[in-house]
Design a protein around this motif. Structure first.
Motif, PDB file in Angstrom:
ATOM      1  N   ASP A   1      -2.353   6.030   0.263  1.00 47.01           N
ATOM      2  CA  ASP A   1      -3.752   5.830   0.653  1.00 47.01           C
ATOM      3  C   ASP A   1      -3.896   4.963   1.904  1.00 47.01           C
ATOM      4  O   ASP A   1      -5.004   4.554   2.258  1.00 47.01           O
ATOM      5  N   LEU A   2      -2.802   4.693   2.589  1.00 46.65           N
ATOM      6  CA  LEU A   2      -2.829   3.845   3.785  1.00 46.65           C
ATOM      7  C   LEU A   2      -3.925   4.258   4.751  1.00 46.65           C
ATOM      8  O   LEU A   2      -4.621   3.414   5.319  1.00 46.65           O
TER       9      LEU A   2
ATOM     10  N   SER B   1      -7.100   2.832   3.370  1.00 46.60           N
ATOM     11  CA  SER B   1      -6.976   1.615   2.580  1.00 46.60           C
ATOM     12  C   SER B   1      -7.645   0.448   3.306  1.00 46.60           C
ATOM     13  O   SER B   1      -8.248   0.603   4.362  1.00 46.60           O
ATOM     14  N   ASP B   2      -7.486  -0.755   2.734  1.00 48.13           N
ATOM     15  CA  ASP B   2      -8.038  -1.936   3.398  1.00 48.13           C
ATOM     16  C   ASP B   2      -7.256  -2.288   4.657  1.00 48.13           C
ATOM     17  O   ASP B   2      -7.616  -3.209   5.382  1.00 48.13           O
TER      18      ASP B   2
ATOM     19  N   THR C   1       0.848  -1.198   0.000  1.00 48.80           N
ATOM     20  CA  THR C   1       0.000   0.000   0.000  1.00 48.80           C
ATOM     21  C   THR C   1       0.880   1.243   0.000  1.00 48.80           C
ATOM     22  O   THR C   1       2.068   1.180   0.324  1.00 48.80           O
TER      23      THR C   1
ATOM     24  N   ARG D   1      -6.999  -0.060   7.027  1.00 52.50           N
ATOM     25  CA  ARG D   1      -7.478   0.940   7.968  1.00 52.50           C
ATOM     26  C   ARG D   1      -7.803   0.351   9.337  1.00 52.50           C
ATOM     27  O   ARG D   1      -7.415   0.902  10.379  1.00 52.50           O
TER      28      ARG D   1
END
Length: 266
Positions: free
Chosen positions: A242-243, A246-247, A239, A249
């Protein structure tokens, strides 16, 4: 500091400026209005833990795009983890808004980034948050994303007393220099004041981040450790910038809350 309940916000007509859609952003327990250090007016969303009592406070600082729904949406999770969570603007980001943005600038009376006292405004938010009912004023944590992560590290190297810092996707080697202020930086690089860092800190970074390279976080951590500072890092493979949303999170929130709890609940 003027508290304003969500119902009052809606009744005031400010809701049209705050939200594009009620479902798009978490609803705080209240909004507060705070005089800025530069003469502007700041606003902050406050989320409280579901239980009664006194709790540590965590202040969340947005990045260069301003106070958006993706930032405010961290509030409920941190509150459930046992922190009074204060998520405010430290400048007006109206200049960055585009069609399709998830939140209209909730701080139209704050100064823009070219004129704002970024550190002074952040300190004003912290001072106001310390005075909220149910806040342990001696248990203060900071959490920031990107430029807000730099801000948190700089504040923890200043006279503002905090107990723990979480910095996400920041570049602690780079100052924020504006063309409007060629004689100096609007926000110094955290590494410039690393010798004065007085709080434990953790830096989270996406290993594929091409905007703020993870090597910058690594260099900051290595320099801090050489000075005997309690600083660590965690890198997420696969990642990038967009961390924050992101998924990863859920894991990011979990690790952040665990780190803050370890240092603020002693």
């Amino acid at each position: 500091m003027e508290p304003m309940r969500p119902a009052s916000v809606a009744a005031s007509g400010l809701a049209a400026m705050l939200l594009l859609g009620a479902a798009a952003v978490a609803q705080p327990d209240l909004w507060i209005t705070v005089p800025g250090a530069d003469g502007g007016t700041l606003r902050a969303a406050v989320f409280r833990p579901p239980a009664k009592g006194s709790f540590p406070a965590v202040f969340v600082f947005h990045g260069i795009n301003g106070l958006s729904a993706s930032v405010v949406d961290w509030g409920p999770a941190l509150a459930r983890a046992g922190f009074v969570t204060v998520i405010g603007c430290y400048f007006s980001a109206g200049w960055t808004l585009r069609a399709g943005d998830d939140m209209v600038d909730p701080c139209p009376r704050a100064r823009g980034i070219f004129d704002a006292d970024l550190l002074g405004n952040a300190a004003a938010l912290i001072a106001a948050g310390r005075r909220l009912s149910g806040v342990r004023g001696d248990r203060i944590g900071l959490l920031g994303h990107a430029m807000g992560g730099n801000l948190a590290l700089v504040l923890a190297s200043s006279e503002v007393r905090v107990g723990a810092v979480v910095s996400i996707s920041a570049n602690p080697l780079r100052p924020l220099q504006l063309p409007h202020k060629p004689s100096g930086s609007a926000l110094p690089a955290p590494i410039w004041s690393i010798e004065r860092l007085h709080a434990p800190a953790i830096l989270f970074h996406g290993a594929l981040d091409a905007v703020t390279p993870p090597t910058a976080a690594h260099e900051y951590v290595q320099r801090a450790r050489a000075l005997g500072k309690n600083v660590q890092a965690h890198y997420y493979e696969g990642t990038g910038q967009d961390l924050w949303q992101s998924d990863r999170r859920a894991d990011l929130i979990r690790r952040s809350a665990r780190f803050l709890a370890a240092h603020l609940r002693r």
